[in-house]
Design a protein around this motif. Structure first.
Motif, PDB file in Angstrom:
ATOM      1  N   GLU A  23       1.302  -1.218   0.078  1.00 24.50           N
ATOM      2  CA  GLU A  23       0.135  -0.189   0.316  1.00 24.50           C
ATOM      3  C   GLU A  23       0.819   1.517   0.009  1.00 24.50           C
ATOM      4  OE1 GLU A  23      -3.161   0.319   2.806  1.00 24.50           O
ATOM      5  OE2 GLU A  23      -4.485  -0.883   1.978  1.00 24.50           O
ATOM      6  N   THR A  24       2.254   1.332   0.684  1.00 25.03           N
ATOM      7  CA  THR A  24       2.867   2.642   0.467  1.00 25.03           C
ATOM      8  C   THR A  24       3.697   1.904  -0.124  1.00 25.03           C
ATOM      9  OG1 THR A  24       2.463   2.765   3.197  1.00 25.03           O
ATOM     10  CG2 THR A  24       4.632   3.828   2.232  1.00 25.03           C
ATOM     11  N   ALA A  25       4.146   2.711  -1.460  1.00 23.43           N
ATOM     12  CA  ALA A  25       5.025   3.030  -2.384  1.00 23.43           C
ATOM     13  C   ALA A  25       6.624   3.149  -1.765  1.00 23.43           C
ATOM     14  CB  ALA A  25       4.295   3.158  -3.630  1.00 23.43           C
ATOM     15  N   ILE A  26       7.374   1.686  -2.178  1.00 24.00           N
ATOM     16  CA  ILE A  26       9.085   2.255  -1.152  1.00 24.00           C
ATOM     17  C   ILE A  26       9.929   2.142  -2.638  1.00 24.00           C
ATOM     18  CG2 ILE A  26      10.519   1.095  -0.193  1.00 24.00           C
ATOM     19  CD1 ILE A  26       8.385   2.081   1.791  1.00 24.00           C
ATOM     20  N   PRO A  27      10.482   2.618  -3.115  1.00 25.80           N
ATOM     21  CA  PRO A  27      11.437   2.869  -4.211  1.00 25.80           C
ATOM     22  C   PRO A  27      12.233   1.208  -4.120  1.00 25.80           C
ATOM     23  CG  PRO A  27      11.738   4.568  -3.274  1.00 25.80           C
ATOM     24  CD  PRO A  27      11.026   4.495  -2.138  1.00 25.80           C
ATOM     25  N   PHE A  28      12.198   1.355  -5.300  1.00 25.82           N
ATOM     26  CA  PHE A  28      12.860  -0.104  -5.507  1.00 25.82           C
ATOM     27  C   PHE A  28      14.706   0.136  -4.706  1.00 25.82           C
ATOM     28  CE2 PHE A  28      10.208  -1.221  -8.381  1.00 25.82           C
ATOM     29  CZ  PHE A  28       9.323  -3.073  -7.791  1.00 25.82           C
ATOM     30  N   ASP A  29      15.295   0.792  -5.094  1.00 26.07           N
ATOM     31  CA  ASP A  29      16.752   1.434  -4.490  1.00 26.07           C
ATOM     32  C   ASP A  29      16.755   1.074  -3.091  1.00 26.07           C
ATOM     33  OD1 ASP A  29      15.103   3.771  -4.606  1.00 26.07           O
ATOM     34  OD2 ASP A  29      16.968   4.641  -5.148  1.00 26.07           O
ATOM     35  N   ALA A  42      26.206   0.896   5.139  1.00 29.85           N
ATOM     36  CA  ALA A  42      26.394   1.937   4.112  1.00 29.85           C
ATOM     37  C   ALA A  42      26.630   3.237   4.248  1.00 29.85           C
ATOM     38  CB  ALA A  42      26.217   1.008   3.071  1.00 29.85           C
ATOM     39  N   GLY A  43      25.711   3.830   5.348  1.00 35.05           N
ATOM     40  CA  GLY A  43      24.957   5.351   5.423  1.00 35.05           C
ATOM     41  C   GLY A  43      24.736   5.682   4.767  1.00 35.05           C
ATOM     42  N   TYR A  44      23.636   4.574   3.493  1.00 38.15           N
ATOM     43  CA  TYR A  44      22.883   5.832   2.446  1.00 38.15           C
ATOM     44  C   TYR A  44      21.742   6.914   3.686  1.00 38.15           C
ATOM     45  CZ  TYR A  44      24.674   2.508  -0.628  1.00 38.15           C
ATOM     46  OH  TYR A  44      26.293   1.730  -1.736  1.00 38.15           O
ATOM     47  N   PRO A  45      21.654   8.197   2.933  1.00 43.43           N
ATOM     48  CA  PRO A  45      20.455   8.481   4.178  1.00 43.43           C
ATOM     49  C   PRO A  45      19.423   8.318   2.983  1.00 43.43           C
ATOM     50  CG  PRO A  45      21.074   9.615   1.844  1.00 43.43           C
ATOM     51  CD  PRO A  45      22.541   8.249   1.726  1.00 43.43           C
ATOM     52  N   LEU A  46      18.559   7.996   4.123  1.00 42.59           N
ATOM     53  CA  LEU A  46      17.149   7.097   3.699  1.00 42.59           C
ATOM     54  C   LEU A  46      15.854   7.883   4.990  1.00 42.59           C
ATOM     55  CD1 LEU A  46      17.868   3.306   3.406  1.00 42.59           C
ATOM     56  CD2 LEU A  46      17.012   4.773   0.835  1.00 42.59           C
ATOM     57  N   ASP A  47      14.739   7.844   3.639  1.00 41.72           N
ATOM     58  CA  ASP A  47      13.319   8.586   5.055  1.00 41.72           C
ATOM     59  C   ASP A  47      13.483   7.162   5.807  1.00 41.72           C
ATOM     60  OD1 ASP A  47      11.001   8.685   5.348  1.00 41.72           O
ATOM     61  OD2 ASP A  47       9.793   9.242   3.868  1.00 41.72           O
ATOM     62  N   PRO A  48      13.709   7.564   6.540  1.00 42.65           N
ATOM     63  CA  PRO A  48      12.908   6.614   8.114  1.00 42.65           C
ATOM     64  C   PRO A  48      12.275   6.261   8.061  1.00 42.65           C
ATOM     65  CG  PRO A  48      14.273   9.238   8.745  1.00 42.65           C
ATOM     66  CD  PRO A  48      13.730   8.751   8.047  1.00 42.65           C
ATOM     67  N   ILE A  49      10.806   6.654   7.609  1.00 44.63           N
ATOM     68  CA  ILE A  49       9.526   6.112   7.423  1.00 44.63           C
ATOM     69  C   ILE A  49       9.699   4.743   5.978  1.00 44.63           C
ATOM     70  CG2 ILE A  49       7.310   6.302   7.196  1.00 44.63           C
ATOM     71  CD1 ILE A  49       7.426   8.840   8.344  1.00 44.63           C
ATOM     72  N   ASP A  50      10.214   4.575   5.567  1.00 41.53           N
ATOM     73  CA  ASP A  50      10.659   3.743   4.797  1.00 41.53           C
ATOM     74  C   ASP A  50      11.636   2.747   4.601  1.00 41.53           C
ATOM     75  OD1 ASP A  50       8.842   5.673   2.634  1.00 41.53           O
ATOM     76  OD2 ASP A  50      10.681   6.124   1.449  1.00 41.53           O
ATOM     77  N   GLU A  51      12.770   3.548   5.639  1.00 45.98           N
ATOM     78  CA  GLU A  51      13.423   2.261   6.039  1.00 45.98           C
ATOM     79  C   GLU A  51      12.848   1.369   6.747  1.00 45.98           C
ATOM     80  OE1 GLU A  51      17.978   1.820   7.767  1.00 45.98           O
ATOM     81  OE2 GLU A  51      16.874   3.852   7.503  1.00 45.98           O
ATOM     82  N   GLY A  52      12.197   2.012   8.369  1.00 46.46           N
ATOM     83  CA  GLY A  52      11.537   1.158   8.953  1.00 46.46           C
ATOM     84  C   GLY A  52      10.305   0.280   8.168  1.00 46.46           C
ATOM     85  N   ILE A  53       9.482   0.739   7.899  1.00 49.27           N
ATOM     86  CA  ILE A  53       8.578  -0.446   7.140  1.00 49.27           C
ATOM     87  C   ILE A  53       9.428  -1.433   6.258  1.00 49.27           C
ATOM     88  CG2 ILE A  53       6.855  -0.026   4.890  1.00 49.27           C
ATOM     89  CD1 ILE A  53       5.862   2.375   5.471  1.00 49.27           C
TER      90      ILE A  53
END
Length: 332
Positions: A23-29, A42-53
């Protein structure tokens, strides 16, 4: 070797898609970066919500789905080969129903006084169910039809026992949760469940592959297998205990799911043939991919609602099984 590598790549792609789609679209990368961050810092900058999901919810869910699909498919291959019956699988033979009864008895009735967990209770229920079905089949006359009829009777008995326990001892909230779980539910699985499901699926595959030659011999009957030097009784005990273990653990985690152990072995045989050294790992991978796909569909078919995964597997599994059987009949 090339086919094995291609199958592994397909499985990784399926896991990737399963973690990205919902339901929540997450980019493949973002899925790949989340895994890199969590495992390799690795330290990639990500949206904390997306990373948590991705990490806390979807990845653990798709890994358990893959393990469940692989284990049920392996169980179906083994039971169909041992019993020489194309309709044999943990669901039809009552093993899933027995595992459900064992798990529910531990969860609601508190059997074992807290010393027995859901997987062990489900394992005991699965073994009791199979022993009962085997006894009924022997009394009815060892034929192919007898084991299926006995399995249907055993399934109904253990489903009734489960419903009785839930109705008699569970409160309203427990009853709703148990009934939804019995239809197949991956919503509650997390990483600790992966720590149980993944080793069991791998161990089950290793044990089954160790008996691949024996399973090939069983295609000609028990007498022929014995004449080839196969220790029939020991192989039966090992493989039945293995299928009961895999089924029980998966049922204790996600509930009872039908058609996977019935359809996937037939579909895989059509693709790779009947030699169990190839069939067993192929069925495990196909079953894993099928369950991941079913889980994705369960999340997106109805907006704002997650369907029980058992509903999805039945919606696709029943027509697929009818198609496979019609093609087999046409080829005879």
């Amino acid at each position: 070797m090339g086919a094995a590598l291609a199958a592994l790549v397909l499985l990784i792609i399926a896991l990737w898609f399963g973690a990205a789609i919902g339901e929540t679209a997450i980019p493949f990368d973002a899925v790949a970066k989340t895994v890199a961050n969590r495992l390799f810092q690795a330290g990639y900058p990500l949206d904390p919500i997306d990373e948590g999901i991705v990490w806390s919810y979807r990845l653990s869910r798709v890994v358990v789905a893959a393990c469940c699909g692989a284990a049920l498919s392996l169980s179906g291959v083994v039971l169909q080969s041992l019993l020489r019956n194309p309709l044999a699988d943990p669901y039809v033979l009552g093993i899933s129903a027995g595992a459900s009864t064992g798990a529910v008895s531990v969860a609601i009735l508190g059997l074992g006084g807290g010393l027995i967990g859901l997987p062990l209770g489900a394992f005991a229920g699965a073994l009791i169910a199979f022993c009962l079905v085997s006894l009924l089949a022997m009394r009815a006359g060892r034929g192919s039809a007898a084991i299926i009829l006995a399995g249907i009777a055993g399934s109904q008995l253990f489903h009734a026992l489960t419903s009785f326990v839930v109705t008699k001892a569970a409160n309203a909230e427990q009853a709703r949760g148990i009934m939804f779980w019995l239809l197949g539910n991956l919503s509650g699985v997390r990483w600790p469940d992966v720590g149980l499901a993944l080793p069991v699926a791998i161990l089950g595959l290793v044990l089954c592959l160790g008996q691949a030659r024996a399973l090939d011999a069983f295609a000609f009957g028990k007498e022929s297998a014995a004449s080839l030097g196969i220790p029939v009784r020991r192989v039966y005990v090992i493989l039945i205990a293995t299928t009961a273990m895999m089924t029980a653990v998966m049922v204790s985690l996600v509930g009872s799911i039908g058609f996977v152990g019935l359809v996937i072995p037939h579909a895989t045989r059509m693709m790779v043939g009947v030699r169990h050294g190839v069939l067993l790992p192929a069925a495990a991978i196909v079953g894993a991919i099928f369950m991941i796909g079913a889980d994705v569909l369960s999340r997106i078919l109805v907006s704002g609602q997650v369907l029980p995964i058992g509903v999805v597997t039945a919606l696709f599994g029943a027509p697929a099984f009818a198609l496979i059987m019609s093609q087999r009949r046409a080829s005879l």
